[in-house]
Design an enzyme around this catalytic site. Structure first.
Site, PDB file in Angstrom:
ATOM      1  N   ASN A 140      -0.514  -9.054 -10.519  1.00  0.00           N
ATOM      2  CA  ASN A 140      -1.350  -8.144 -10.387  1.00  0.00           C
ATOM      3  C   ASN A 140      -1.020  -6.866 -11.006  1.00  0.00           C
ATOM      4  OD1 ASN A 140      -1.927  -6.156  -7.829  1.00  0.00           O
ATOM      5  ND2 ASN A 140      -3.872  -6.771  -8.740  1.00  0.00           N
TER       6      ASN A 140
ATOM      7  N   CYS B 292       0.769  -1.378   0.018  1.00  0.00           N
ATOM      8  CA  CYS B 292       0.038   0.164   0.083  1.00  0.00           C
ATOM      9  C   CYS B 292       0.871   1.128   0.022  1.00  0.00           C
ATOM     10  CB  CYS B 292      -0.962   0.106   1.170  1.00  0.00           C
ATOM     11  SG  CYS B 292      -1.979   1.390   1.107  1.00  0.00           S
TER      12      CYS B 292
ATOM     13  N   GLY C 195      -8.079  -6.231  -9.309  1.00  0.00           N
ATOM     14  CA  GLY C 195      -8.573  -5.274  -8.418  1.00  0.00           C
ATOM     15  C   GLY C 195      -9.483  -4.281  -8.906  1.00  0.00           C
ATOM     16  N   ARG C 196      -9.327  -3.189  -9.504  1.00  0.00           N
ATOM     17  CA  ARG C 196     -10.110  -2.007  -9.847  1.00  0.00           C
ATOM     18  C   ARG C 196     -11.057  -2.371 -10.840  1.00  0.00           C
ATOM     19  NH1 ARG C 196      -5.480   1.664 -11.369  1.00  0.00           N
ATOM     20  NH2 ARG C 196      -4.582  -0.186 -11.726  1.00  0.00           N
TER      21      ARG C 196
HETATM   22  C1  FMN Z   1      -9.696   1.510  -3.785  1.00  0.00           C
HETATM   23  C2  FMN Z   1      -8.432   0.521  -3.672  1.00  0.00           C
HETATM   24  C3  FMN Z   1      -8.314   0.059  -2.341  1.00  0.00           C
HETATM   25  C4  FMN Z   1      -6.943  -0.835  -2.022  1.00  0.00           C
HETATM   26  N1  FMN Z   1      -6.812  -1.350  -1.000  1.00  0.00           N
HETATM   27  C5  FMN Z   1      -5.783  -2.393  -0.735  1.00  0.00           C
HETATM   28  C6  FMN Z   1      -5.600  -2.922   0.337  1.00  0.00           C
HETATM   29  O1  FMN Z   1      -6.271  -2.734   1.123  1.00  0.00           O
HETATM   30  N2  FMN Z   1      -4.403  -4.072   0.230  1.00  0.00           N
HETATM   31  C7  FMN Z   1      -3.704  -4.198  -0.718  1.00  0.00           C
HETATM   32  O2  FMN Z   1      -2.826  -5.038  -0.755  1.00  0.00           O
HETATM   33  N3  FMN Z   1      -4.071  -3.468  -1.762  1.00  0.00           N
HETATM   34  C8  FMN Z   1      -4.901  -2.631  -2.175  1.00  0.00           C
HETATM   35  N4  FMN Z   1      -5.167  -2.042  -3.083  1.00  0.00           N
HETATM   36  C9  FMN Z   1      -4.341  -2.464  -4.314  1.00  0.00           C
HETATM   37  C10 FMN Z   1      -4.799  -3.395  -5.167  1.00  0.00           C
HETATM   38  O3  FMN Z   1      -5.016  -4.767  -4.277  1.00  0.00           O
HETATM   39  C11 FMN Z   1      -4.227  -3.662  -6.425  1.00  0.00           C
HETATM   40  O4  FMN Z   1      -2.837  -4.180  -5.963  1.00  0.00           O
HETATM   41  C12 FMN Z   1      -4.166  -2.553  -7.502  1.00  0.00           C
HETATM   42  O5  FMN Z   1      -5.428  -2.134  -7.399  1.00  0.00           O
HETATM   43  C13 FMN Z   1      -3.612  -3.033  -8.737  1.00  0.00           C
HETATM   44  O6  FMN Z   1      -4.447  -4.105  -9.439  1.00  0.00           O
HETATM   45  P1  FMN Z   1      -5.509  -3.351 -10.503  1.00  0.00           P
HETATM   46  O7  FMN Z   1      -4.910  -2.987 -11.488  1.00  0.00           O
HETATM   47  O8  FMN Z   1      -6.413  -4.935 -10.749  1.00  0.00           O
HETATM   48  O9  FMN Z   1      -6.476  -2.806  -9.838  1.00  0.00           O
HETATM   49  C14 FMN Z   1      -6.142  -1.183  -3.449  1.00  0.00           C
HETATM   50  C15 FMN Z   1      -6.684  -0.456  -4.656  1.00  0.00           C
HETATM   51  C16 FMN Z   1      -7.715   0.410  -4.709  1.00  0.00           C
HETATM   52  C17 FMN Z   1      -8.129   0.936  -6.151  1.00  0.00           C
END
Ligand code: FMN
Length: 317
Positions: free
Chosen positions: A199, A101, A223-224
């Site tokens: 990821n 994070c 994720g998103r």
């Molecule tokens: C709103 C939001 C909250 C997130 N909260 C966490 C979290 O609690 N723990 C974590 O490891 N990553 C968190 N992430 C990161 C996501 O797990 C992921 O690694 C990141 O969004 C990239 O993946 P994506 O391109 O599929 O979104 C968060 C991302 C977003 C957008």
């Protein structure tokens, strides 16, 4: 895929997302084919000092299994004590350590991606955690600009006893800008014996297929793109299984899903804990009239009105 002694029935995982991946949402992703889900991150300090609001994030149900609970912190003893308490209360299949994070709120105290500056500390945390909890321990990292240093951290995580590693292909400084670099997950996959999950920027059938083929990773984490769109797991799993794109009515699907999501939030007593308008708006991303619907949602007075607006704009059900 197996993570430690836990059998994961597939290779498409839901990413942990703060204020997004609550239990109702995770249950929907699971129903549509997510192989495993992770809770929102939980502060180890909060668990030790009994902050119930955060601690409640660990709540799950049998229907969700296998699921992981993600913790953050930077003190090996505190994290392990917290994970032990979490395990006794919520019995997760997996405990994950947040090393990714980039939010100031965490990094200013040395948590999340700030841990990447101290690979030895990550090693101590994972070692202590693995020796304390009975669930397999996993970690989720961002990358460093330096490939060698990133590989070194990945090796340390495996050496410390982790059972899997997730790699988000962005640096802490990048936050969410630019494109995720999959080269790192590919190289880490070549180096480690434990499962590696890639990821970052996996948004649809083709990007899922590309991520798996390019990196040879054991799994993908989304994720998103899943926010407001849990059905994405069905689309992707269908495509990876059959090579065919699933045909469906996007708008109707979203109406059905938002209704179900709000129903589950009520059922779990969580409606008051979320920003209802923000969550509703995610369900309208990428559909025709999306902008209009979002304006209407912003003006709506309650959940029933939000659903009504979504239905109207999508042409009813
Ligand atoms: C709103 C939001 C909250 C997130 N909260 C966490 C979290 O609690 N723990 C974590 O490891 N990553 C968190 N992430 C990161 C996501 O797990 C992921 O690694 C990141 O969004 C990239 O993946 P994506 O391109 O599929 O979104 C968060 C991302 C977003 C957008």
């Amino acid at each position: 895929m197996r993570i430690g002694n836990v059998k994961i029935p597939g290779n498409i995982l839901l990413a942990p997302m703060s204020n997004v991946t609550n239990l109702p949402f995770r249950l929907m992703c699971k129903k549509y084919g997510a192989s495993m889900t992770y809770t929102e991150m939980i502060s180890s300090d909060a668990v030790i000092y009994e902050n119930t609001k955060t601690f409640n994030r660990g709540k799950s149900s049998e229907a969700e299994r296998p699921f992981g609970i993600q913790v953050f912190g930077n003190d090996p003893q505190v994290i392990s004590r917290a994970a032990h308490t979490i395990e006794e209360n919520y019995h997760p299949d997996i405990i994950d350590l947040n090393c990714g994070c980039p939010a100031k709120l965490l990094t200013k105290d040395g948590f999340g991606s700030a841990l990447l500056r101290s690979p030895e500390l990550i090693h101590s945390i994972i070692r202590e955690l693995s020796g304390t909890v009975s669930a397999p321990v996993t970690a989720k990292i961002r990358i460093l600009e330096d490939m060698e240093k990133t590989l070194e951290i990945a090796r340390l995580i495996e050496d410390a006893g982790a059972s899997a590693l997730t790699v988000h292909g962005r640096t802490r400084q990048q936050q969410y800008s630019g494109m995720a670099d999959m080269e790192y997950a590919k190289r880490i996959r070549e180096e480690l014996s434990i499962p590696v999950i890639v990821n970052g920027d996996i948004v649809d059938e083709k990007s899922a297929e590309h991520a798996l083929e390019y990196t040879c990773c054991d799994g993908i984490m989304i994720g998103r793109a899943a926010m407001g769109n849990p059905f994405l797991f069905k689309r992707i799993s269908h495509y990876l299984d059959t090579g065919e794109m699933l045909e469906y009515d996007e708008c109707m699907q979203r109406v059905k899903d938002i209704r179900e999501y709000f129903r589950l939030l009520e059922e779990c007593g969580l409606m008051e804990t979320i920003n209802v308008r923000a969550h509703a708006q995610w369900f309208t991303r990428g559909i025709r009239n999306g902008r209009h619907i979002r304006n209407r949602i912003a003006e709506a007075h309650d959940v029933d009105e939000i659903i009504l607006q979504v239905e109207k704009m999508c042409g009813g059900q």
